[in-house]
Motif scaffolding. Structure first.
Motif, PDB file in Angstrom:
ATOM      1  N   VAL B   7      36.161  48.141  46.086  1.00  0.00           N
ATOM      2  CA  VAL B   7      37.065  47.302  47.124  1.00  0.00           C
ATOM      3  C   VAL B   7      36.437  45.710  46.758  1.00  0.00           C
ATOM      4  O   VAL B   7      35.345  45.349  46.655  1.00  0.00           O
ATOM      5  CB  VAL B   7      36.753  47.185  48.644  1.00  0.00           C
ATOM      6  CG1 VAL B   7      37.580  46.454  49.221  1.00  0.00           C
ATOM      7  CG2 VAL B   7      36.842  48.641  48.807  1.00  0.00           C
ATOM      8  N   ASP B   8      37.354  44.825  46.384  1.00  0.00           N
ATOM      9  CA  ASP B   8      37.076  43.307  46.013  1.00  0.00           C
ATOM     10  C   ASP B   8      38.066  42.355  46.616  1.00  0.00           C
ATOM     11  O   ASP B   8      39.275  42.838  47.133  1.00  0.00           O
ATOM     12  CB  ASP B   8      36.984  43.230  44.580  1.00  0.00           C
ATOM     13  CG  ASP B   8      36.451  41.937  44.133  1.00  0.00           C
ATOM     14  OD1 ASP B   8      35.763  41.117  44.855  1.00  0.00           O
ATOM     15  OD2 ASP B   8      36.270  41.801  42.727  1.00  0.00           O
ATOM     16  N   LEU B   9      37.517  41.346  46.561  1.00  0.00           N
ATOM     17  CA  LEU B   9      38.567  40.304  47.155  1.00  0.00           C
ATOM     18  C   LEU B   9      39.434  39.571  46.158  1.00  0.00           C
ATOM     19  O   LEU B   9      39.224  39.776  44.781  1.00  0.00           O
ATOM     20  CB  LEU B   9      37.807  38.957  47.398  1.00  0.00           C
ATOM     21  CG  LEU B   9      37.164  38.499  48.898  1.00  0.00           C
ATOM     22  CD1 LEU B   9      36.200  37.460  48.662  1.00  0.00           C
ATOM     23  CD2 LEU B   9      38.203  38.378  49.794  1.00  0.00           C
ATOM     24  N   LEU B  11      40.813  36.664  44.184  1.00  0.00           N
ATOM     25  CA  LEU B  11      40.410  35.316  44.230  1.00  0.00           C
ATOM     26  C   LEU B  11      41.775  34.492  44.109  1.00  0.00           C
ATOM     27  O   LEU B  11      41.567  33.173  44.393  1.00  0.00           O
ATOM     28  CB  LEU B  11      39.816  35.188  42.730  1.00  0.00           C
ATOM     29  CG  LEU B  11      38.221  35.614  42.756  1.00  0.00           C
ATOM     30  CD1 LEU B  11      37.689  35.103  41.607  1.00  0.00           C
ATOM     31  CD2 LEU B  11      37.342  35.083  43.941  1.00  0.00           C
ATOM     32  N   ALA B  30      41.173  46.468  41.366  1.00  0.00           N
ATOM     33  CA  ALA B  30      39.790  45.498  41.394  1.00  0.00           C
ATOM     34  C   ALA B  30      38.980  45.513  40.164  1.00  0.00           C
ATOM     35  O   ALA B  30      38.567  44.391  39.612  1.00  0.00           O
ATOM     36  CB  ALA B  30      38.760  46.258  42.498  1.00  0.00           C
ATOM     37  N   ARG B  33      40.583  42.970  37.762  1.00  0.00           N
ATOM     38  CA  ARG B  33      40.460  41.624  37.984  1.00  0.00           C
ATOM     39  C   ARG B  33      38.948  41.100  37.396  1.00  0.00           C
ATOM     40  O   ARG B  33      38.616  40.051  37.098  1.00  0.00           O
ATOM     41  CB  ARG B  33      40.692  41.573  39.537  1.00  0.00           C
ATOM     42  CG  ARG B  33      41.874  41.483  39.898  1.00  0.00           C
ATOM     43  CD  ARG B  33      42.648  40.260  39.599  1.00  0.00           C
ATOM     44  NE  ARG B  33      44.052  39.948  39.911  1.00  0.00           N
ATOM     45  CZ  ARG B  33      44.298  39.406  40.707  1.00  0.00           C
ATOM     46  NH1 ARG B  33      43.571  38.237  41.046  1.00  0.00           N
ATOM     47  NH2 ARG B  33      45.778  39.073  40.922  1.00  0.00           N
ATOM     48  N   SER B  34      38.041  42.218  37.655  1.00  0.00           N
ATOM     49  CA  SER B  34      36.791  41.896  37.152  1.00  0.00           C
ATOM     50  C   SER B  34      36.614  41.734  35.532  1.00  0.00           C
ATOM     51  O   SER B  34      36.114  40.853  35.152  1.00  0.00           O
ATOM     52  CB  SER B  34      35.966  43.045  37.830  1.00  0.00           C
ATOM     53  OG  SER B  34      34.338  42.874  37.057  1.00  0.00           O
ATOM     54  N   ASN B  37      38.267  38.301  34.918  1.00  0.00           N
ATOM     55  CA  ASN B  37      37.207  37.273  35.525  1.00  0.00           C
ATOM     56  C   ASN B  37      36.250  37.256  34.330  1.00  0.00           C
ATOM     57  O   ASN B  37      35.936  35.896  33.897  1.00  0.00           O
ATOM     58  CB  ASN B  37      36.508  37.490  36.737  1.00  0.00           C
ATOM     59  CG  ASN B  37      37.559  37.441  38.004  1.00  0.00           C
ATOM     60  OD1 ASN B  37      38.775  36.738  37.776  1.00  0.00           O
ATOM     61  ND2 ASN B  37      37.298  38.002  38.903  1.00  0.00           N
ATOM     62  N   LEU B  38      35.826  38.234  33.708  1.00  0.00           N
ATOM     63  CA  LEU B  38      34.657  38.076  32.831  1.00  0.00           C
ATOM     64  C   LEU B  38      35.100  37.489  31.689  1.00  0.00           C
ATOM     65  O   LEU B  38      34.260  36.311  30.971  1.00  0.00           O
ATOM     66  CB  LEU B  38      34.023  39.328  32.369  1.00  0.00           C
ATOM     67  CG  LEU B  38      33.349  39.955  33.822  1.00  0.00           C
ATOM     68  CD1 LEU B  38      32.684  41.513  33.339  1.00  0.00           C
ATOM     69  CD2 LEU B  38      31.844  39.238  33.701  1.00  0.00           C
TER      70      LEU B  38
END
Lengths: 620, 128
Positions: B7-9, B11, B30, B33-34, B37-38
């Protein structure tokens, strides 16, 4: 239980990673978000922002807190501001000043700002008067005696008071010597009434009345000085349109101390065309603005002393504050003196340049102390430092495979290290020499140094009155090496002096002890044969480290002193009262260092064993 | 309902149309998205941790050639391998699109705990 702990956010860590870990640890206590531990997650980026912001704020708060306290403040304006709470104004830059007698065939008046020139080592200096000087008749000449002249430029600065400007400030230029500052206030630009009255620097608020013409002085946040005035309750407040006239000396070279020390009849140090300028006291007192370190030291002590010289510390604090060219001071009461002299306080001072102060500066300090500050029944007396010279004989052994340095390079490092130790830790009152500390410093000059052998001797300089029978006493203040009564190897030695034997034949004599506490004089002939001439010209108290010479009458010496050296019992050397441990840089024997490689050292030890010589090797 | 593994926000911080609360991302979404982002994190964007960056945008200023494509792929593989342990990387494709002045980055991976292979496409384009 673990969940409970995780709900408590740790707020004691202030660096970024710790803060972020605390936040992650806090998030372990909830179920809504799970990805905070992965560097790519959105939540992790949010934690970065939070942690960075917290870190930034805590760093800022830490810096603000540091600048709030005298012990931790770093910025000068913070230190000055805290010192202001303690009633302490830092010293501005100080112009070196000399005292001269000026003479001429005709009567003369010199205006304030008259320029005297001087040249030292090809560099020219200007000195100025800060007041008008008028000559007096003296015999056939007109003279002005004991005139103080200041290095730098005489300057006048005027401000017109504008009451409508609430932010008006009266800031003096950079390099203003505030000790030379005079402040006058004229009625207006067109009306000079009031210019003849000097306003005084307010030193004690309790004594300032509403009609007193005083000004206050403070350092501003850019290191310049500012004057400000009272409010018609504590001192007069200048009115709108008044003109404040400030006159002062702008220092150009605060290090120009000592000019005038070579003044002679034929070669004057200071020149002013048409006048003979004789130096009475060479320039002294020049100093850079008070350092942050000095303000931190002096401000709380000044507050303790409350501008009164009662305790020993009060005297030292006051002198260090008012005379910035004094490097170090030590004070002791007459009751603690040896022998006790009641009703006196002894002050030993060391200037920043040289070892001792000249007579006029000493008198200036005495006058300053007596003026409303010291107790009436206590007489302050200034003593010169009593130098105790150190002689170092060091042997540094190093492993050549661990360095690219040559023995000369290592030797040079060791010399510098010893010299630095003397400059920073010694050459001040209460500056004692600790053998292990010095050894450690020498060992630290390079990783290749494997060990150091160091021998320290101490020396006093005797300034004899030639051709006159006199008693002398020298206090080494450290126990002298004396393993047993009758110890045959002399522990006292001296440089040579001419002396007469019983047949009135002049010989070159030297001093030594006989192992039983007597001092004797011997001579050495051309073949190197030593003969004792006098068996008892004085004595030495090995325990107390005191040497006395009775009816000693040398005829001539090399240079100006006889150097008397003793071997101390302990290698830690202590200085008491007005003693200073120092190096005589003119004496080549004062600092002898050899550096040898481990291989050379082993060979030497081996040779030593073969020869059966158990003595200590002191050189190669 | 099966509990969510990740579970993540989001952004983007878009509000939920009904609850008006911040929208969350779950499980594979999630992780996607991670990864994104990376890949898009540049050098020194993470405070005190410059090593957590793919630095792909720096390479956008180079003339494109096969070597650049290999460097991009290596950088992306490195950062995912080092900082996204939830991902089993299948492939990273760098496709140039010279007419549109951009590079298409296609990343295929399998999220641990989930059987299917999923992926994201990131168009890389110079903004200036």
């Amino acid at each position: 239980m673990a969940e409970e702990l995780n709900k408590n956010l740790q707020v004691t860590d202030l660096d970024f990673d710790s803060i972020k870990e605390s936040l992650k640890s806090y998030l372990q206590g909830q179920d809504l978000f799970k990805d905070y531990n992965f560097e790519g997650s959105g939540l992790n980026y949010l934690l970065d922002v939070l942690a960075y912001n917290t870190h930034y704020q805590s760093f800022y708060t830490n810096m603000v807190a540091n600048e709030t306290f005298l012990d931790t403040a770093i910025r000068r304006d913070s230190v000055v501001s805290i010192a202001k709470h303690l009633g302490y104004t830092p010293n501005s830059v100080r112009s070196p000043f000399a005292i001269v007698n000026i003479s001429s065939d005709e009567a003369f008046t010199l205006d304030a700002g008259t320029v005297f020139t001087s040249s030292v080592a090809g560099e020219s200096y200007t000195f100025v008067t800060k007041e008008n000087i008028t000559s007096k008749v003296s015999g056939d000449l007109y003279v002005a005696e004991n005139v103080s002249i200041y290095e730098g430029e005489f300057s006048t600065l005027s401000f017109v008071v504008n009451s409508n400007n609430r932010n008006q400030r009266f800031i003096l230029p950079e390099n203003t010597d505030t000790s030379t500052l005079t402040v006058r206030v004229a009625n207006s630009i067109t009306d000079s009434t009031g210019l003849s009255t000097k306003w005084q620097l307010a030193s004690n608020l309790n004594e300032v009345k509403s009609t007193d013409k005083v000004y206050h002085l403070q350092e501003t946040d850019n290191g310049r000085f500012e004057i400000y005035f009272g409010d018609n309750i504590v001192g007069v407040k200048p009115a709108n349109g008044n003109v404040i006239v400030c006159q002062f000396v702008l220092t150009r070279n605060p290090d120009a101390n000592g000019i005038g020390s070579n003044d002679t009849e034929t070669r004057r140090s200071f020149t002013l065309e048409g006048f003979d300028v004789r130096t009475i006291a060479a320039s002294a007192g020049g100093a850079n603005p008070e350092s942050i370190r000095s303000i931190k030291f002096n401000a709380p002590r000044n507050y303790q002393a409350q501008d009164r010289a009662v305790t020993q510390n009060d005297f030292a604090t006051m002198i260090l504050r008012d005379f910035p060219d004094i490097e170090t001071a030590v004070v002791w009461g007459g009751q603690d003196n040896d022998p006790p002299i009641y009703g006196k306080v002894f002050i030993a001072l060391k200037p920043k340049t040289g070892i001792s102060l000249d007579a006029p500066t000493k008198q200036l300090i005495i006058d300053s102390l007596k003026r409303n500050r010291s107790i009436v029944s206590v007489v302050p007396e200034i003593l010169d430092p009593d130098p105790l010279y150190l002689l170092f004989d060091a042997r540094v052994v190093f492993d050549q495979s661990r360095t690219t340095q040559t023995p000369n390079g290592i030797r040079s490092f060791a010399l510098t290290q010893i010299q630095n130790y003397v400059d920073t830790d010694l050459e001040k009152f209460d500056g004692d020499l600790y053998y292990s500390k010095l050894l450690g410093l020498i060992d630290d000059i390079s990783d290749s140094v494997v060990g150091t052998e160091l021998r320290i001797r101490i020396q006093k300089h005797l300034i004899p009155t030639l051709n006159t029978t006199t008693n002398y006493s020298l206090n080494f203040n450290n126990e002298v090496f004396h393993p047993n009564d009758g110890y045959q190897t002399p522990v006292v030695s001296s440089t040579g002096f001419d002396y007469k034997d019983d047949n009135n034949t002049v010989f070159r004599g030297f001093l030594e002890d006989d192992g039983s506490g007597n001092i004797r004089i011997f001579k050495v002939n051309d073949l190197g044969v030593k003969t004792i001439v006098y068996t008892n010209v004085g004595s030495i108290d090995y325990k107390k480290g005191r040497l006395s010479l009775l009816n000693f009458r040398p005829l001539a010496i090399d240079g100006t002193v006889i150097r008397i050296t003793v071997m101390p019992k302990n290698q830690n050397i202590y200085a008491n009262e007005n003693q200073l441990l120092t190096l005589d840089v003119t004496d080549p024997e004062s600092l002898q260092v050899v550096a040898v490689t481990t291989l050379q050292e082993k060979n030497m030890q081996l040779n030593n064993r073969i020869l059966g010589n158990g003595s200590i090797i002191t050189g190669v | 309902m099966k509990p969510k593994r990740y579970v993540d926000l989001d952004l983007d911080f878009l509000p939920h149309p009904v609850t008006k609360d911040v929208v969350l991302k779950y499980d594979e979404e999630a992780v996607k998205r991670s990864v994104r982002n990376l890949v898009l994190t540049n050098l020194f964007e993470k405070p005190f941790h410059p090593e957590i960056s793919s630095n792909v945008t720096t390479l956008l200023f180079e003339n494109f050639n096969p070597v650049i494509a290999i460097r991009l792929r290596n950088d992306i593989e490195r950062i995912i391998r080092d900082y996204e342990p939830r991902v089993n990387l299948r492939s990273v494709n760098v496709t140039p699109s010279p007419d549109r002045n951009l590079l298409e980055i296609g990343i295929l991976f399998q999220v641990s705990g989930f059987n299917s292979t999923t992926g994201i496409n990131i168009p890389l384009e110079r903004l200036r």
